[in-house]
Scaffold this active site. Structure first.
Site, PDB file in Angstrom:
ATOM      1  N   LYS A  65     -14.174   8.692  -5.333  1.00  0.00           N
ATOM      2  CA  LYS A  65     -15.508   9.028  -4.802  1.00  0.00           C
ATOM      3  C   LYS A  65     -15.949  10.387  -5.336  1.00  0.00           C
ATOM      4  O   LYS A  65     -17.103  10.564  -5.748  1.00  0.00           O
ATOM      5  CB  LYS A  65     -15.467   9.060  -3.272  1.00  0.00           C
ATOM      6  CG  LYS A  65     -15.019   7.764  -2.596  1.00  0.00           C
ATOM      7  CD  LYS A  65     -14.707   8.008  -1.102  1.00  0.00           C
ATOM      8  CE  LYS A  65     -13.943   6.852  -0.481  1.00  0.00           C
ATOM      9  NZ  LYS A  65     -13.344   7.212   0.835  1.00  0.00           N
ATOM     10  N   THR A 115      -8.301   6.934  -2.835  1.00  0.00           N
ATOM     11  CA  THR A 115      -9.639   6.458  -3.185  1.00  0.00           C
ATOM     12  C   THR A 115     -10.665   7.578  -3.053  1.00  0.00           C
ATOM     13  O   THR A 115     -11.717   7.512  -3.694  1.00  0.00           O
ATOM     14  CB  THR A 115     -10.076   5.259  -2.308  1.00  0.00           C
ATOM     15  OG1 THR A 115      -9.803   5.551  -0.934  1.00  0.00           O
ATOM     16  CG2 THR A 115      -9.345   3.995  -2.719  1.00  0.00           C
ATOM     17  N   LYS A 128      -8.950  14.221   3.886  1.00  0.00           N
ATOM     18  CA  LYS A 128      -8.093  13.039   3.941  1.00  0.00           C
ATOM     19  C   LYS A 128      -7.189  13.190   5.149  1.00  0.00           C
ATOM     20  O   LYS A 128      -7.137  14.272   5.751  1.00  0.00           O
ATOM     21  CB  LYS A 128      -7.256  12.898   2.672  1.00  0.00           C
ATOM     22  CG  LYS A 128      -6.553  14.207   2.270  1.00  0.00           C
ATOM     23  CD  LYS A 128      -5.789  14.089   0.949  1.00  0.00           C
ATOM     24  CE  LYS A 128      -6.655  14.096  -0.285  1.00  0.00           C
ATOM     25  NZ  LYS A 128      -6.582  12.874  -1.081  1.00  0.00           N
ATOM     26  N   ARG A 129      -6.480  12.130   5.532  1.00  0.00           N
ATOM     27  CA  ARG A 129      -5.547  12.252   6.639  1.00  0.00           C
ATOM     28  C   ARG A 129      -4.598  13.429   6.394  1.00  0.00           C
ATOM     29  O   ARG A 129      -4.242  13.723   5.245  1.00  0.00           O
ATOM     30  CB  ARG A 129      -4.746  10.956   6.805  1.00  0.00           C
ATOM     31  CG  ARG A 129      -5.533   9.848   7.485  1.00  0.00           C
ATOM     32  CD  ARG A 129      -5.955  10.220   8.884  1.00  0.00           C
ATOM     33  NE  ARG A 129      -4.842  10.152   9.796  1.00  0.00           N
ATOM     34  CZ  ARG A 129      -4.698   9.240  10.750  1.00  0.00           C
ATOM     35  NH1 ARG A 129      -5.633   8.320  10.936  1.00  0.00           N
ATOM     36  NH2 ARG A 129      -3.649   9.243  11.535  1.00  0.00           N
ATOM     37  N   LYS A 184       0.543  14.589   1.428  1.00  0.00           N
ATOM     38  CA  LYS A 184      -0.756  14.903   0.832  1.00  0.00           C
ATOM     39  C   LYS A 184      -0.909  16.410   0.583  1.00  0.00           C
ATOM     40  O   LYS A 184      -1.820  16.854  -0.105  1.00  0.00           O
ATOM     41  CB  LYS A 184      -1.894  14.393   1.713  1.00  0.00           C
ATOM     42  CG  LYS A 184      -1.976  12.850   1.760  1.00  0.00           C
ATOM     43  CD  LYS A 184      -3.133  12.386   2.627  1.00  0.00           C
ATOM     44  CE  LYS A 184      -3.261  10.877   2.750  1.00  0.00           C
ATOM     45  NZ  LYS A 184      -3.995  10.245   1.626  1.00  0.00           N
ATOM     46  N   HIS A 220       0.779  -1.233   0.000  1.00  0.00           N
ATOM     47  CA  HIS A 220       0.000   0.000   0.000  1.00  0.00           C
ATOM     48  C   HIS A 220       0.807   1.277   0.000  1.00  0.00           C
ATOM     49  O   HIS A 220       0.230   2.367  -0.050  1.00  0.00           O
ATOM     50  CB  HIS A 220      -0.936   0.037   1.216  1.00  0.00           C
ATOM     51  CG  HIS A 220      -2.170  -0.778   1.026  1.00  0.00           C
ATOM     52  ND1 HIS A 220      -3.315  -0.281   0.434  1.00  0.00           N
ATOM     53  CD2 HIS A 220      -2.437  -2.072   1.311  1.00  0.00           C
ATOM     54  CE1 HIS A 220      -4.232  -1.229   0.390  1.00  0.00           C
ATOM     55  NE2 HIS A 220      -3.719  -2.329   0.907  1.00  0.00           N
TER      56      HIS A 220
HETATM   57  C1  LIG Z   1     -12.057   7.339   1.205  1.00  0.00           C
HETATM   58  C2  LIG Z   1     -11.625   7.654   2.571  1.00  0.00           C
HETATM   59  C3  LIG Z   1     -10.268   7.814   2.878  1.00  0.00           C
HETATM   60  C4  LIG Z   1      -9.182   7.739   1.830  1.00  0.00           C
HETATM   61  O1  LIG Z   1      -8.997   9.032   1.316  1.00  0.00           O
HETATM   62  P1  LIG Z   1      -7.727   9.463   0.452  1.00  0.00           P
HETATM   63  O2  LIG Z   1      -7.997  10.867   0.089  1.00  0.00           O
HETATM   64  O3  LIG Z   1      -7.686   8.570  -0.735  1.00  0.00           O
HETATM   65  O4  LIG Z   1      -6.539   9.311   1.338  1.00  0.00           O
HETATM   66  C5  LIG Z   1      -9.923   8.102   4.170  1.00  0.00           C
HETATM   67  N1  LIG Z   1     -10.851   8.233   5.135  1.00  0.00           N
HETATM   68  C6  LIG Z   1     -12.167   8.112   4.877  1.00  0.00           C
HETATM   69  C7  LIG Z   1     -13.148   8.300   5.979  1.00  0.00           C
HETATM   70  C8  LIG Z   1     -12.597   7.819   3.592  1.00  0.00           C
HETATM   71  O5  LIG Z   1     -13.907   7.681   3.345  1.00  0.00           O
END
Ligand SMILES: *Cc1c(COP(=O)(O)O)cnc(C)c1O
Length: 839
Positions: free
Chosen positions: A686, A682, A574-575, A580, A383
């Site tokens: 979305k 991911t 995101k985190r 990022k 990952h």
């Molecule tokens: C989809 C999702 C992530 C992943 O987000 P990235 O921007 O791809 O790091 C992290 N946390 C939650 C709650 C999510 O729904």
């Protein structure tokens, strides 16, 4: 390994169909039709029998529990029938091992997947507010940090929808990811108490407990855990099962989460001498093993308890898998034909020596046979390429905790090294890099190397990531075992992330092309011609406006902040991590703000910038970034020059539910990691399927998203991964600071404490991150091109029809990013698993 092209030859689940009473009756029995609204209906009975409360006296939580239990009652038959079918047909089963499952809420999702919406509508129809309040009572099951855990949850949904005989294995953390609050702009962490009330979904099965033996006992001394060698002790894993309902409700698979409890010898009191604080003793009993999820997203903290969690997950799950296998199969050599075990990242890598131990010590096979079976059964997903995320565990700890496994790892390594020496004579440097053991002051086991060597498949999670994995991170292993390496680009479930999260858009799509897209997302390509259909564009606009109003409402209720749904919603959720680059986003906003300071009359589209995300509690710089975003927001709110044109909102407590609300409302998705650092992402997917336009770097799956939609429908900018790597030796952020006026002015504004008047110097760490430490994530290198892409995007926003066309092209091209497609590829190319519809 040949890669299936994404769009086109995708998987086919059961056909969605408008459901009527006859179907519900046939599928779930007459109980389902009597869900609620009568004294003897399921819901009312649950209130009366479980809670002993009159329906009109029940509080919101009791109503939620009763509704969830009533749904579980409906599921019970299908769940049993699925299990029976698997037991009878004895198909090859898939086992997905993951230390995290970021599930979120289940009630709304389960109702949707069972297609029970008409039943709920009939039961709560006149009072949809009551149903919304019931849904709102469910705490997020936050048993994960971010993308990796959410991927595992999306995969379960797709496996059940594709009717694969699959099961998830994880840990039942008593406390999931911490709850985030913001105080004076800083992140505060509080324990997540999601199991404070009984969870209506789980079914505990003590009779299927598994005993796990450690090579040592434990004692507490001065508040620290100490291991006592050569004194074996054991723990018991108790399974808690949760239903995983495939779309259409035909297949109900199981997510089995292990909870630790003591058997006998695991007795801290024995060693305590009674001289330590009672509260610590309490916190360190056997149950503490599954008490809390480690909150680090991309760094590994070498903690003994974490290694124990990893072994516990593996030992419980393999014990369970092998027991089930032995119930119907005599010949151990058929294990790879009956079980495919996928290791989600390296956390379950001890599955390699554990399976070897079982095959050698319990099944009494010889080494070669055991090794062949182990390798053909296991597969590994990588990952991340970040060096700080690659797991390495001290040999000393393994010696204490799992001495037999360490012995097996040494033997695996002896054979590996001999093989490499034979194939690359004289290349001792290569041997050292390939070895499972990292030499040094303290020796470590390299878990990624062990996972690759001990399995038949290693995959990355997006094309660029899989390529970089092969050519940089584990190059030597890829050269030794090239046939094992493959790519499986991530996906997300369109049920939760489109149909459930965005009912307006889902309905608009279904009204135009039918509902086959729900289980065959490639169908969305039929929307492409509708980009030229003014009526459809208007429909989309209406749907998006509804999402924005709902989200503005939600923000008001949760944070008391008022946002304007007519402004452009620009999101990065995101985190929080340097790679990022939330800081790059913030710098962009500072530049836009500074332009307004220069020229208050500047014609600027009103914009609201949303941020959300948690920082690992020990990651100080990430916490400073949160503080900066909050202060930036406050400064903008207070400066009359802004005139309502720019607003920055940091939403606390990012979780799945927040994502479900925010993403459908977004106009703009920021996916701006330093190229080469985001394995896949991911949330980018979305946002795309919900119709946001992407401002992004060429990284992770964003590259493939732009490929699918055509780059003309994306706003890509910045250095490529190759450019990042090549410029690294000579890159200096000072060049940008000195030669780019806007960059310099933005930084000077920050360093002059413009955003920290009352807290002088708090943002000095940002000077370190952006200038003095060399800007390792190359924020300044990409700022100018980010601003240019942003300008193009803003200009487009003035042409609503053009904007809507691009939105439609994005949605239409998002079909590849369904986790159904991803799982279909895993099933056919890695697992060799076939659907097994429950009869
Ligand atoms: C989809 C999702 C992530 C992943 O987000 P990235 O921007 O791809 O790091 C992290 N946390 C939650 C709650 C999510 O729904």
């Amino acid at each position: 390994m040949a890669q299936g092209r994404a769009t086109g030859g995708g998987p086919k689940g059961p056909k969605p169909q408008a459901i009527d009473e006859a179907v519900i009756l046939e599928r779930y029995g007459s109980n389902a039709l009597r869900f609620a609204g009568a004294p003897d209906a399921l819901y009312e009975r649950r209130l009366k029998l479980d809670n002993v409360v009159e329906p009109d006296r029940a509080d919101a939580r009791e109503r939620y529990e009763a509704a969830a239990r009533a749904v579980r009652d409906i599921v019970a038959d299908r769940w049993l029938r699925t299990d029976e079918t698997y037991a009878r047909e004895n198909p090859k089963r898939v086992y997905y091992l993951s230390i995290e499952f970021l599930i979120g809420r289940s009630l709304g999702n389960n109702v949707m997947n069972l297609m029970l919406d008409p039943v709920i509508e009939r039961a709560f129809g006149e009072d949809s507010h009551q149903w919304a309040e019931i849904l709102h009572q469910e705490p997020d099951a936050g048993l994960g940090n971010g993308g990796l855990g959410r991927l595992a949850a999306c995969f379960l949904d797709s496996m059940a929808t594709l009717q694969l005989p699959a099961m998830g294995y994880g840990l039942r953390y008593e406390h999931g990811i911490f709850r985030q609050t913001i105080r004076n702009g800083w992140q505060d962490e509080r324990p997540d108490n999601w199991l404070r009330h009984p969870d209506p979904w789980e079914v505990v099965r003590p009779s299927e407990s598994v005993e796990v033996t450690f090579g040592c006992s434990f004692e507490l001394r001065a508040g620290a855990l100490r291991m006592i060698p050569n004194s074996p002790s054991s723990l018991v894993g108790i399974p808690y099962d949760r239903p995983v309902i495939g779309y259409g409700g035909e297949t109900v698979n199981t997510l089995r989460l292990w909870s630790a409890t003591a058997l006998h010898a695991f007795d801290f009191q024995r060693f305590s001498g009674g001289d330590f604080v009672a509260s610590i003793a309490e916190a360190l009993n056997a149950e503490s093993l599954t008490r809390v999820l480690y909150p680090d997203d991309t760094t590994v903290q070498g903690r003994e308890l974490r290694l124990m969690q990893e072994y516990f997950l593996v030992a419980c799950s393999l014990g369970d898998i092998v027991r089930r296998f032995r119930e119907t199969n005599d010949d151990w050599r058929t294990l790879p034909d009956k079980a495919a075990i996928q290791m989600n990242d390296t956390h379950p890598t001890l599955a390699v020596p554990e399976l070897m131990r079982i095959l050698l010590d319990e099944a009494r096979l010889d080494w070669d046979e055991a090794w062949d079976i182990t390798r053909r059964t296991l597969a590994y997903t990588n990952h991340t390429l970040l060096p700080e995320a690659l797991e390495r565990w001290p040999v000393d700890w393994m010696q204490l905790l799992i001495p037999r496994h360490l012995e097996l790892i040494y033997e695996i390594n002896r054979r590996l090294v001999a093989d490499i020496r034979a194939r690359f004579p004289g290349d001792e440097a290569r041997v050292a890099r390939t070895s499972l053991i990292e030499e040094g002051q303290t020796k470590h086991i390299r878990m990624a190397n062990l996972a690759i060597v001990g399995s038949h498949s290693t995959n990355g999670v997006a094309a660029i990531h899989s390529r970089l994995l092969r050519t940089t991170t584990v190059k030597d292993l890829a050269e030794a075992f090239p046939e094992r390496f493959n790519n499986k680009t991530n996906g997300v479930t369109p049920r939760r992330w489109l149909r459930l999260a965005n009912p307006w858009l889902a309905e608009a799509i279904t009204a135009s092309i039918g509902d086959a897209w729900i289980t065959d997302l490639a169908e969305l390509k039929k929307l492409k011609p509708l980009a030229e259909d003014a009526a459809f564009r208007a429909e989309l606009h209406k749907a998006q406006r509804a999402c924005k109003a709902r989200f503005a409402d939600w923000v008001k209720r949760h944070t008391d902040v008022v946002v304007d749904p007519d402004s452009m919603f620009d999101c990065q959720i995101k985190r929080i991590h340097e790679y990022k680059r939330q800081l790059l986003n913030a710098l962009r906003i500072v530049v836009l703000y500074d332009r307004l300071r220069e020229n208050p009359k500047l014609d600027m589209r009103p914009r609201t910038f949303f941020f959300a995300g948690k920082a690992a509690p020990a990651y100080h710089l990430a916490k400073v970034i949160i503080k900066f975003i909050n202060n930036l927001g406050q400064t903008l709110d207070e400066d009359p020059v802004v005139g309502g044109k720019l607003k920055v909102v940091f939403l606390p407590e990012y979780n799945v539910t927040l994502a479900e609300r925010c993403i459908p409302a977004a106009d703009v998705s920021n996916q701006i990691s330093t190229a080469g650092y985001e394995a896949s992402g991911t949330s980018n997917m979305k946002f795309m399927m919900n119709g946001a336009l992407t401002l992004g770097t060429r990284d992770g799956a964003t590259i493939e998203m732009a490929e699918e939609a055509g780059e003309e429908n994306f706003f890509l900018f910045g250095l490529t991964a190759a450019e990042v790597a090549n410029s690294r030796p000579w890159y200096s952020p000072y060049w940008h600071y000195e030669n780019e006026a806007e960059t310099r002015k933005a930084l000077d504004l920050i360093f002059s404490d413009h955003f920290s008047r009352e807290e002088r110097g708090v943002f000095e760490p940002l000077r370190g991150a952006l200038l003095t430490n060399g800007d390792p994530y190359m924020h300044l290198a990409d700022l100018t091109s980010y601003l240019a892409a942003d300008a193009a995007l803003s200009a487009l926003h003035r042409q609503p029809d053009e904007w809507a066309r691009k939105v439609i092209h994005n949605i239409a091209a998002s079909g590849k990013f369904s986790s159904d497609r991803t799982i279909h590829e895993y099933a056919t190319e890695i697992w060799g698993a076939k659907p097994c519809p429950a009869g």
